[in-house]
Design a protein around this motif. Structure first.
Motif, short mmCIF file in Angstrom:
data_model
loop_
_atom_site.label_atom_id
_atom_site.label_comp_id
_atom_site.label_asym_id
_atom_site.label_seq_id
_atom_site.Cartn_x
_atom_site.Cartn_y
_atom_site.Cartn_z
N SER A 217 32.83 20.52 54.02
CA SER A 217 32.20 19.61 55.10
C SER A 217 32.50 19.79 56.66
O SER A 217 32.04 19.61 57.69
CB SER A 217 32.10 18.05 54.91
N GLU A 218 33.98 20.17 56.73
CA GLU A 218 34.34 20.39 58.32
C GLU A 218 33.69 21.82 58.79
O GLU A 218 33.56 21.87 60.17
CB GLU A 218 35.88 20.67 58.01
N TYR A 219 32.94 22.40 57.83
CA TYR A 219 32.47 23.76 58.52
C TYR A 219 30.78 23.38 59.43
O TYR A 219 30.32 24.19 59.73
CB TYR A 219 31.84 24.87 57.67
N LEU A 220 30.65 21.89 58.99
CA LEU A 220 29.14 22.03 59.13
C LEU A 220 28.94 21.55 60.85
O LEU A 220 29.60 20.74 61.36
CB LEU A 220 28.68 20.70 58.23
N THR A 221 27.81 21.99 61.21
CA THR A 221 27.36 21.58 62.66
C THR A 221 25.87 21.19 62.70
O THR A 221 25.80 20.56 63.58
CB THR A 221 27.48 22.98 63.36
N ARG A 222 25.37 20.96 61.35
CA ARG A 222 23.83 20.29 61.51
C ARG A 222 23.56 19.77 59.82
O ARG A 222 24.05 20.49 59.18
CB ARG A 222 23.04 21.66 61.70
N VAL A 223 23.04 18.87 59.82
CA VAL A 223 22.38 18.20 58.64
C VAL A 223 21.04 18.21 58.84
O VAL A 223 20.36 17.67 59.76
CB VAL A 223 22.82 16.73 58.60
N ASN A 243 29.42 13.66 62.53
CA ASN A 243 28.80 13.41 63.70
C ASN A 243 28.40 14.89 64.15
O ASN A 243 28.62 15.06 65.31
CB ASN A 243 29.70 12.80 64.82
N VAL A 244 27.20 15.34 63.51
CA VAL A 244 26.92 16.76 63.83
C VAL A 244 25.35 16.50 64.11
O VAL A 244 24.64 15.71 63.92
CB VAL A 244 26.94 17.65 62.84
N ALA A 245 24.73 17.56 64.58
CA ALA A 245 23.26 17.56 64.99
C ALA A 245 22.41 17.09 63.55
O ALA A 245 22.97 17.64 62.66
CB ALA A 245 22.66 18.81 65.47
N ALA A 268 23.85 21.75 56.26
CA ALA A 268 23.89 21.06 54.74
C ALA A 268 22.36 20.55 54.95
O ALA A 268 21.99 20.04 55.94
CB ALA A 268 24.77 19.83 54.89
N ALA A 269 21.77 19.91 53.74
CA ALA A 269 20.62 19.55 53.51
C ALA A 269 20.91 18.17 52.96
O ALA A 269 21.68 18.04 52.21
CB ALA A 269 19.55 20.46 52.91
N ILE A 270 20.05 17.08 53.12
CA ILE A 270 19.90 15.83 52.34
C ILE A 270 18.80 16.02 51.18
O ILE A 270 17.59 16.16 51.97
CB ILE A 270 19.84 14.72 53.24
N ALA A 271 19.14 16.08 50.13
CA ALA A 271 18.16 16.18 49.05
C ALA A 271 18.59 15.64 47.68
O ALA A 271 19.77 15.34 47.65
CB ALA A 271 17.72 17.74 48.99
N SER A 272 17.73 16.06 46.79
CA SER A 272 17.87 15.55 45.39
C SER A 272 19.03 16.41 44.85
O SER A 272 19.23 17.62 44.90
CB SER A 272 16.79 15.34 44.55
N ALA A 273 19.46 15.86 43.63
CA ALA A 273 20.58 16.63 42.79
C ALA A 273 19.62 17.82 42.26
O ALA A 273 20.15 18.95 41.96
CB ALA A 273 21.12 15.94 41.59
#
Ligand SMILES: O=C(O)C(=O)C[C@]1(C(=O)O)C=C[C@@H](O)C=C1
Length: 426
Positions: A217-223, A243-245, A268-273
């Protein structure tokens, strides 16, 4: 005074109407110009882990892709219209389907082979939903019609048109979420189209944060995700230090697929399993919705209404407006209160034809500009009940426009919130 639109113009005629079409036109000659082939996915069928896999397995009814084909074939431009056996559909604004090579032929009469029994006794219902495999809408379609054949559509409007054009038998579309609120687009489309609400399903929505394998998660710049999903996880993302875009895309599973196919190690994406499984992503965090009891309500839509009954709990959805604006709202609602009919939902949307009413003040004090609304109300009663018929007769007197969107069984499935990480031993 105005009249209710059929089939609710007269409660008796409504009660005696058939619930399902006995025959339907089989769209064997309808092709979907999507470039992916024209097989559609089944709920029971796996679709593979990449976009290419599921493209092979299913077609997305896509207006976009069709217009790309149009570019490459100028001769076909302007001819992309829905047709069954050469009979053009009244709907021509979305380039949903196209019959190739028949431009010069006059329409052929329908024959007996174009007709077949409605898919009630064994054959599969084709169920349109918005999104790609792994979307919550696909799960809702599966809950509503467990033996149905899922037909993914790239927009809500395409799902409506798929049913209107007999490409699908039903559409299952989200209308509200317990955290994110109403999906306004579908309220507007319910009014613009002439489909009937024939049922509802409530789906517990359990969101996961998905990323490529090995990404931390430290690598993430966007969700990225569907705007509803981003809203439903807003506080949890902040608590996780993300607190990313945050960027909105068409659907949750589409977000997962986008991360996977573009090999995005900073997103990263927010989605289902299930989306994680389908698109080969890892679950960085599980159950990230702000409330564990996160539920989305979907409605099932069909070309014909169902016959309302009284042997189980029913809900009725209506939409109304009045020339004199909001002043009638209290009177309308009292028609239900007086008969002990509970309202389960009230929503207002801008009046499409007359969003503003200008009123010049008699005392010369200026001009009032009133916003005008369409009001959507769901109430807990069946149109087969006399109290509901009387309430609507009264509402009709107070309003200049009234339409019954549907009278349908309530989703009474036992409450089973989505499994939390702890309950799954993680
Ligand atoms: O994007 C998806 O997976 C959808 O099915 C759409 C949708 C919505 O429109 O609200 C459905 C359920 C969840 O509330 C999040 C998104």
């Amino acid at each position: 005074m105005h009249t209710l639109s059929p089939p609710y113009s007269n409660a008796l005629s409504y009660l005696h109407r058939g619930s399902e079409p006995t025959f339907r036109v089989v769209p064997t000659r309808i092709t979907v110009k999507c470039g992916y082939g024209f097989e559609s996915s089944s709920f029971s069928q796996g679709v593979g882990s990449t976009r290419t896999d599921w493209q092979r397995a299913c077609a997305i009814l896509s207006s976009k892709v069709d217009s790309q084909n149009e570019d490459s074939n100028p001769a076909a431009a302007g001819e992309n219209i829905a047709a069954v056996n050469g009979h053009k559909s009244a709907v021509t604004d979305l380039n949903l389907v196209h019959v190739s090579g028949e431009k010069t032929l006059p329409p052929k009469p329908l024959t007996i082979s174009d007709l077949s029994p409605a898919p009630m006794h064994g054959s599969q219902l084709r169920v349109a939903y918005q999104g790609v495999p792994g979307a919550y809408s696909e799960a809702a379609a599966g809950k509503a019609y467990p033996n149905g054949e899922a037909i993914p559509c790239d927009q809500f409007e395409v799902a409506f048109q798929a049913v209107e054009l007999w490409i699908a038998d039903r559409a299952v579309l989200p209308v509200e979420n317990s955290l994110g609120g109403s999906i306004h687009r579908n309220y507007d489309l319910l009014l613009r189209h002439r489909l009937h609400i024939v049922g509802e399903v409530q789906l517990p929505v359990h969101h996961c944060l998905l990323a490529l394998p090995g990404v931390r998660s430290e690598y993430l710049t966007r969700v990225i995700s569907h705007p509803q999903a981003l809203a439903q996880c807003e506080h949890t993302l902040t608590k996780l230090g993300l607190n990313v875009a945050r960027e909105a895309v068409d659907d949750t599973a589409g977000a997962a697929e986008f991360v996977a196919t573009n090999n995005l190690r900073d997103t990263a994406a927010i989605a289902s399993a299930r989306a994680a499984d389908l698109y080969g992503l890892q679950i960085l965090a599980d159950g990230i919705q702000d409330d564990p009891n996160n539920v989305t309500r979907f409605v099932m839509l069909a070309r014909e209404p169902i016959i309302p009954r009284t042997d189980r709990p029913f809900k009725t959805s209506i939409v109304f407006a009045h020339d004199k604006g909001t002043s009638v709202l209290f009177k309308v609602l009292s028609a239900f209160a007086f008969r002990n009919i509970s309202l389960t939902k009230i929503e207002s949307r801008p009046h499409r034809n007359r969003p503003i009413r200008i009123v010049d003040d008699d005392k010369n004090e200026g001009t009032a500009k009133h916003f005008e609304y369409m009001f959507y109300v769901d109430f807990e009663a069946s149109m087969a009940e006399v109290r509901a018929q009387n309430a609507l007769a009264e509402v009709q007197e107070f309003t200049s426009f009234l339409r019954v969107l549907g009278s349908y069984p309530m989703d009474m499935t036992p409450w089973s919130p989505s499994a939390s990480p702890s309950s799954r031993g993680e």
